[in-house]
Write a protein that holds these residues in place. Structure first.
Motif, short mmCIF file in Angstrom:
data_model
loop_
_atom_site.label_atom_id
_atom_site.label_comp_id
_atom_site.label_asym_id
_atom_site.label_seq_id
_atom_site.Cartn_x
_atom_site.Cartn_y
_atom_site.Cartn_z
N PRO A 1 6.93 73.01 21.67
CA PRO A 1 5.98 73.73 20.80
C PRO A 1 5.10 74.71 21.58
CG PRO A 1 6.09 71.44 20.14
CD PRO A 1 6.90 71.56 21.42
N SER A 2 4.68 74.35 22.79
CA SER A 2 3.84 75.25 23.60
C SER A 2 4.60 76.51 24.00
CB SER A 2 3.36 74.54 24.87
OG SER A 2 2.55 73.45 24.55
N GLN A 3 5.84 76.34 24.40
CA GLN A 3 6.65 77.50 24.78
C GLN A 3 6.89 78.41 23.58
OE1 GLN A 3 9.95 75.31 26.32
NE2 GLN A 3 8.95 74.89 28.28
N SER A 4 7.20 77.80 22.46
CA SER A 4 7.43 78.57 21.24
C SER A 4 6.16 79.32 20.82
CB SER A 4 7.88 77.62 20.12
OG SER A 4 8.21 78.34 18.97
N ALA A 5 5.00 78.66 20.96
CA ALA A 5 3.73 79.30 20.60
C ALA A 5 3.47 80.52 21.47
CB ALA A 5 2.58 78.30 20.72
N VAL A 6 3.75 80.43 22.75
CA VAL A 6 3.53 81.57 23.66
C VAL A 6 4.47 82.72 23.30
CG1 VAL A 6 3.74 82.37 26.06
CG2 VAL A 6 2.58 80.21 25.55
N LEU A 7 5.73 82.41 23.06
CA LEU A 7 6.68 83.46 22.66
C LEU A 7 6.23 84.13 21.36
CD1 LEU A 7 10.20 81.93 23.41
CD2 LEU A 7 8.94 83.63 24.74
N ASN A 8 5.82 83.32 20.40
CA ASN A 8 5.37 83.89 19.12
C ASN A 8 4.12 84.75 19.30
OD1 ASN A 8 7.33 83.01 17.23
ND2 ASN A 8 6.49 80.95 17.34
N ARG A 9 3.19 84.29 20.15
CA ARG A 9 1.98 85.08 20.38
C ARG A 9 2.32 86.42 21.03
NH1 ARG A 9 -3.11 84.16 19.99
NH2 ARG A 9 -2.83 81.91 19.73
N LEU A 10 3.19 86.41 22.03
CA LEU A 10 3.59 87.67 22.66
C LEU A 10 4.30 88.58 21.67
CD1 LEU A 10 4.76 86.31 26.13
CD2 LEU A 10 2.75 87.77 25.69
N HIS A 11 5.08 88.00 20.78
CA HIS A 11 5.79 88.77 19.76
C HIS A 11 4.80 89.41 18.78
CE1 HIS A 11 9.02 89.83 16.98
NE2 HIS A 11 8.33 89.25 16.02
N ARG A 12 3.83 88.63 18.33
CA ARG A 12 2.85 89.11 17.34
C ARG A 12 1.82 90.06 17.94
NH1 ARG A 12 2.05 83.80 16.43
NH2 ARG A 12 -0.04 83.99 17.26
N GLU A 13 1.30 89.70 19.13
CA GLU A 13 0.13 90.40 19.65
C GLU A 13 0.44 91.33 20.82
OE1 GLU A 13 -2.89 87.47 20.39
OE2 GLU A 13 -2.71 86.67 18.34
N GLY A 14 1.64 91.22 21.37
CA GLY A 14 2.01 92.10 22.47
C GLY A 14 1.65 91.53 23.82
N PRO A 15 1.84 92.34 24.87
CA PRO A 15 1.65 91.88 26.24
C PRO A 15 0.25 91.33 26.49
CG PRO A 15 2.73 94.01 26.20
CD PRO A 15 2.29 93.73 24.80
N ALA A 16 0.18 90.38 27.45
CA ALA A 16 -1.10 89.74 27.80
C ALA A 16 -0.99 89.21 29.22
CB ALA A 16 -1.41 88.61 26.83
N THR A 17 -2.14 88.94 29.81
CA THR A 17 -2.16 88.30 31.12
C THR A 17 -2.06 86.79 30.95
OG1 THR A 17 -4.55 88.04 31.18
CG2 THR A 17 -3.65 90.12 32.04
N GLN A 18 -1.78 86.10 32.02
CA GLN A 18 -1.72 84.64 31.98
C GLN A 18 -3.05 84.06 31.51
OE1 GLN A 18 0.02 82.53 35.34
NE2 GLN A 18 -1.65 81.05 35.25
#
Length: 145
Positions: free
Chosen positions: A37-54
């Motif tokens: 679920p954590s990995q999926s959440a990060v992928l979804n966030r990057l998909h929705r909101e675009g690039p980000a730093t760690q």
């Protein structure tokens, strides 16, 4: 804010429970169990909101930097991420989805929508499905309140 009638409070509790149950169910309809679920959440966030730093991802997901580093490490190994220097601060790295990561997210979302569509057809009569469809704009309005 005024007093909420008991029947409205009961409806709110039921709705919250149903939405949470549906959310959990949709999270289980994931990439053949490959992603946590954590990995999926990060992928979804990057998909929705675009690039980000760690650091930005860690803050957004309410986890420690070390936990985010571990999550990003796995996603990197799977080939789902691209890393580039931050144009504003070359010491930082901006994380985005690779082509494979974008394809994966689109596949997960499509799979979830297909599951939900089939569940609607299987579980509801045509009249019930119409009632759900009519309720969607109202629920959207509540969500945007």
């Amino acid at each position: 804010m005024g007093e909420v009638p008991a029947h409205v409070a009961e409806t709110a509790g039921w709705l919250r429970g149903v939405v949470a149950q549906l959310h959990r169910r949709l999270r289980h309809v994931d990439n053949a169990g490959i992603l946590t679920p954590s990995q999926s959440a990060v992928l979804n966030r990057l998909h929705r909101e675009g690039p980000a730093t760690q650091g930005e991802l860690a803050a957004a997901e309410h986890v420690r930097q070390q936990s985010m580093a571990a999550t990003l490490g796995v996603l990197d190994e799977l080939g789902y991420l691209a890393r580039t220097p931050d144009p504003a601060d070359r010491r930082r790295v901006v994380i985005s989805l690779s082509e494979s990561g974008s394809d994966t997210v689109r596949g997960i979302l499509q799979h979830r929508e297909e599951w939900l569509a089939q569940a609607l057809v299987d579980a509801l009569s045509p009249g019930e499905l119409e009632a759900v469809t009519r309720a969607l704009p109202l629920l959207q309005r509540v969500a945007e309140h």
